[in-house]
Design a protein around this motif. Structure first.
Motif, PDB file in Angstrom:
ATOM      1  N   LEU A 206       0.852  -1.194   0.000  1.00  0.00           N
ATOM      2  CA  LEU A 206       0.000   0.000   0.000  1.00  0.00           C
ATOM      3  C   LEU A 206       0.887   1.243   0.000  1.00  0.00           C
ATOM      4  CD1 LEU A 206      -2.384  -1.149   2.861  1.00  0.00           C
ATOM      5  CD2 LEU A 206      -3.015  -0.970   0.450  1.00  0.00           C
ATOM      6  N   ASP A 207       0.436   2.280  -0.696  1.00  0.00           N
ATOM      7  CA  ASP A 207       1.183   3.545  -0.660  1.00  0.00           C
ATOM      8  C   ASP A 207       0.909   4.296   0.630  1.00  0.00           C
ATOM      9  OD1 ASP A 207       2.209   3.495  -3.441  1.00  0.00           O
ATOM     10  OD2 ASP A 207       0.068   3.580  -3.934  1.00  0.00           O
ATOM     11  N   PHE A 208      -0.364   4.260   1.073  1.00  0.00           N
ATOM     12  CA  PHE A 208      -0.796   5.061   2.219  1.00  0.00           C
ATOM     13  C   PHE A 208      -1.635   4.223   3.164  1.00  0.00           C
ATOM     14  CE2 PHE A 208       0.025   9.068   0.012  1.00  0.00           C
ATOM     15  CZ  PHE A 208       0.058  10.027   1.017  1.00  0.00           C
ATOM     16  N   ILE A 209      -1.517   4.513   4.453  1.00  0.00           N
ATOM     17  CA  ILE A 209      -2.573   4.134   5.393  1.00  0.00           C
ATOM     18  C   ILE A 209      -3.087   5.422   6.032  1.00  0.00           C
ATOM     19  CG2 ILE A 209      -1.706   1.818   5.893  1.00  0.00           C
ATOM     20  CD1 ILE A 209      -0.908   3.320   8.726  1.00  0.00           C
ATOM     21  N   GLN A 210      -4.354   5.398   6.443  1.00  0.00           N
ATOM     22  CA  GLN A 210      -4.898   6.513   7.221  1.00  0.00           C
ATOM     23  C   GLN A 210      -5.479   5.936   8.506  1.00  0.00           C
ATOM     24  OE1 GLN A 210      -8.693   9.392   7.305  1.00  0.00           O
ATOM     25  NE2 GLN A 210      -7.625   9.518   5.345  1.00  0.00           N
ATOM     26  N   VAL A 211      -5.096   6.528   9.639  1.00  0.00           N
ATOM     27  CA  VAL A 211      -5.533   5.989  10.930  1.00  0.00           C
ATOM     28  C   VAL A 211      -5.716   7.138  11.925  1.00  0.00           C
ATOM     29  CG1 VAL A 211      -3.156   5.578  11.773  1.00  0.00           C
ATOM     30  CG2 VAL A 211      -5.021   4.138  12.623  1.00  0.00           C
ATOM     31  N   ASP A 212      -6.540   6.900  12.962  1.00  0.00           N
ATOM     32  CA  ASP A 212      -6.734   7.923  13.994  1.00  0.00           C
ATOM     33  C   ASP A 212      -5.559   7.899  14.970  1.00  0.00           C
ATOM     34  OD1 ASP A 212      -7.907   5.294  14.781  1.00  0.00           O
ATOM     35  OD2 ASP A 212      -8.180   6.321  16.698  1.00  0.00           O
ATOM     36  N   TYR A 213      -5.161   9.061  15.380  1.00  0.00           N
ATOM     37  CA  TYR A 213      -4.060   9.199  16.345  1.00  0.00           C
ATOM     38  C   TYR A 213      -4.183  10.598  16.926  1.00  0.00           C
ATOM     39  CZ  TYR A 213       0.911   9.334  17.913  1.00  0.00           C
ATOM     40  OH  TYR A 213       2.075   9.424  18.643  1.00  0.00           O
ATOM     41  N   ALA A 214      -4.186  10.691  18.235  1.00  0.00           N
ATOM     42  CA  ALA A 214      -4.302  11.996  18.898  1.00  0.00           C
ATOM     43  C   ALA A 214      -3.567  11.907  20.221  1.00  0.00           C
ATOM     44  CB  ALA A 214      -5.775  12.352  19.125  1.00  0.00           C
ATOM     45  N   LEU A 215      -3.216  13.063  20.768  1.00  0.00           N
ATOM     46  CA  LEU A 215      -2.426  13.100  22.000  1.00  0.00           C
ATOM     47  C   LEU A 215      -3.058  12.267  23.112  1.00  0.00           C
ATOM     48  CD1 LEU A 215      -0.035  14.157  23.627  1.00  0.00           C
ATOM     49  CD2 LEU A 215      -1.276  16.301  23.958  1.00  0.00           C
ATOM     50  N   ASP A 216      -4.388  12.225  23.155  1.00  0.00           N
ATOM     51  CA  ASP A 216      -5.047  11.450  24.219  1.00  0.00           C
ATOM     52  C   ASP A 216      -5.585  10.109  23.725  1.00  0.00           C
ATOM     53  OD1 ASP A 216      -7.089  12.307  22.607  1.00  0.00           O
ATOM     54  OD2 ASP A 216      -8.434  12.832  24.246  1.00  0.00           O
ATOM     55  N   SER A 217      -5.198   9.710  22.504  1.00  0.00           N
ATOM     56  CA  SER A 217      -5.683   8.442  21.947  1.00  0.00           C
ATOM     57  C   SER A 217      -4.582   7.896  21.038  1.00  0.00           C
ATOM     58  CB  SER A 217      -6.978   8.710  21.163  1.00  0.00           C
ATOM     59  OG  SER A 217      -7.436   7.530  20.566  1.00  0.00           O
ATOM     60  N   ARG A 218      -3.622   7.213  21.670  1.00  0.00           N
ATOM     61  CA  ARG A 218      -2.360   6.940  20.983  1.00  0.00           C
ATOM     62  C   ARG A 218      -2.187   5.480  20.586  1.00  0.00           C
ATOM     63  NH1 ARG A 218      -1.027   9.975  25.662  1.00  0.00           N
ATOM     64  NH2 ARG A 218       0.017   8.188  26.600  1.00  0.00           N
ATOM     65  N   GLY A 219      -3.308   4.758  20.518  1.00  0.00           N
ATOM     66  CA  GLY A 219      -3.235   3.320  20.232  1.00  0.00           C
ATOM     67  C   GLY A 219      -2.492   2.990  18.945  1.00  0.00           C
ATOM     68  N   ALA A 220      -2.618   3.829  17.938  1.00  0.00           N
ATOM     69  CA  ALA A 220      -1.976   3.536  16.641  1.00  0.00           C
ATOM     70  C   ALA A 220      -0.460   3.490  16.759  1.00  0.00           C
ATOM     71  CB  ALA A 220      -2.393   4.579  15.600  1.00  0.00           C
ATOM     72  N   ALA A 221       0.089   4.163  17.782  1.00  0.00           N
ATOM     73  CA  ALA A 221       1.549   4.213  17.893  1.00  0.00           C
ATOM     74  C   ALA A 221       2.141   2.888  18.364  1.00  0.00           C
ATOM     75  CB  ALA A 221       1.961   5.328  18.850  1.00  0.00           C
ATOM     76  N   ALA A 222       1.270   2.001  18.916  1.00  0.00           N
ATOM     77  CA  ALA A 222       1.794   0.744  19.451  1.00  0.00           C
ATOM     78  C   ALA A 222       2.361  -0.128  18.333  1.00  0.00           C
ATOM     79  CB  ALA A 222       0.695   0.011  20.213  1.00  0.00           C
TER      80      ALA A 222
END
Ligand SMILES: NC(=O)c1ccc[n+]([C@@H]2O[C@H](COP(=O)([O-])OP(=O)(O)OC[C@H]3O[C@@H](n4cnc5c(N)ncnc54)[C@H](OP(=O)(O)O)[C@@H]3O)[C@@H](O)[C@H]2O)c1
Length: 321
Positions: A206-222
């Motif tokens: 894939l060229d891109f993924i799009q995912v939610d990530y915010a200072l108080d919701s950092r699950g994607a960083a795992a």
């Protein structure tokens, strides 16, 4: 004359917006109108921080525009006017990435109309999505997106929330082969979809993924963000403010003094600079329908960004609230 080449008066304010009343008529918020008409925000736009899309090396500014919600029910000229001004200023200041979707009500057609009207198709990066079940339904939806966006080539189409991912990815790859789309991706904003999202990232190119990530919701960083870096996938972040949740969390509070160490002058920039300083992130698309917000958010693509230690401090700060 392109939007980036507006005639400027002596204060650097585009000549077409020489007075505060003009600015207000164009849907610009009163505080920004005051700043612009006083020349304080009207000076030469500063360059925006950019990141490379790994699959091509093409660079895009780290802050784009999201069109969910506030662009979804826009029909009258009065409702279009502020969005037109948002896009004019966005493009004039070097902004590129505009994220939309066929499921966002009027957003796709409004974005298409304004981009065509302003004559900025050559400089913006149009990202939309396909969210359909079955090959035929997907193809029809994509063709409708081309018509609404008024373009023969869409920069990115992503499979929306993994819907019928195998079928839609195949269609998108064919479209890419034909040169009708430039990049293929997929999106989610639901942590319950992360396991399937990660599996797909491991097995698909894939060229891109799009995912939610915010200072108080950092699950994607795992897992998701490091995996994207490993797999050479560009990352577009959605819901950077948790749909406004973060602003509520800091309501009535002043920015900590150390925010100035990374050239941060507002809460929006605090939240956005946290996101775009993650090394795997390519860009972020805050929902933007007001010029006042646009100028604020673009400030997050300028100046210094927080380093790793400051990012931890930001996390601790939000956790203590
Ligand atoms: N699965 C998916 O593919 C998916 C899912 C969700 C979102 N997205 C994309 O991600 C984008 C962002 O998500 P979102 O728009 O739902 O939420 P968001 O970006 O987290 O929050 C947007 C809201 O924040 C407020 N805001 C924006 N800039 C501000 C500023 N400088 N100061 C104060 N408030 C500010 C605005 O609120 P008000 O307008 O109410 O004042 C705006 O509606 C969407 O537009 C869409 O393009 C994709």
């Amino acid at each position: 004359m392109t939007p980036g080449q507006d005639r400027k008066n002596r204060r650097g304010v585009p000549a077409v917006y020489a007075t505060r009343r003009d600015l207000l008529k164009a849907g610009v918020g009163s505080s920004v109108a005051l700043l612009l008409s006083s020349g304080r925000l009207g000076a030469q736009p500063r360059p925006l921080i950019e990141r490379a899309i790994p699959s091509t090396g093409e660079r895009v500014p780290v802050i784009g525009i999201g069109t969910a919600r506030r662009w979804e029910a826009v029909t009258t000229p009065a409702e279009m006017a502020p969005l037109r001004e948002v896009l004019r200023q966005f493009s004039g200041r070097g902004g590129k990435v505009i994220d939309t979707a066929p499921s966002y009500g009027t957003a796709e057609s409004v974005a298409g109309e304004l981009v065509a009207d302003l004559g900025v198709r050559g400089s913006v990066f149009l990202a939309t999505k396909v969210g359909a079940a079955g090959r035929q339904a997907g193809l029809e939806q994509v063709e409708a997106s081309f018509r609404r966006l008024r373009t023969s080539r869409v920069d990115l189409i992503a499979v929306h929330n993994l819907r019928d991912i195998a079928t839609q990815l195949q269609t998108l790859r064919e479209l890419k082969q034909e040169g009708r789309i430039r990049y293929v991706g997929m999106t989610t904003s639901f942590p319950r979809q992360y396991p399937e999202f990660e599996r797909t990232m491991r097995t698909e190119t894939l060229d891109f993924i799009q995912v939610d990530y915010a200072l108080d919701s950092r699950g994607a960083a795992a897992t998701i963000l490091p995996l994207a870096a490993d797999r050479g996938m560009a990352v577009m972040i959605n819901l950077p403010f948790g749909r406004g949740r973060l602003f509520q969390a800091v309501q009535g509070r002043a920015l900590p003094p150390w925010a100035s160490d990374f050239d941060c002058t507002s809460w929006a920039q605090f939240f956005l600079k946290y996101i775009v300083s993650h090394p795997a992130v390519t860009c972020c698309v805050p929902g933007t329908a007001k010029v006042e917000y646009l100028l604020d958010n673009l400030g997050a693509a300028q100046g210094r960004l927080p380093d790793a230690a400051t990012r931890r401090r930001m996390e601790e700060f939000i956790e203590r609230l």
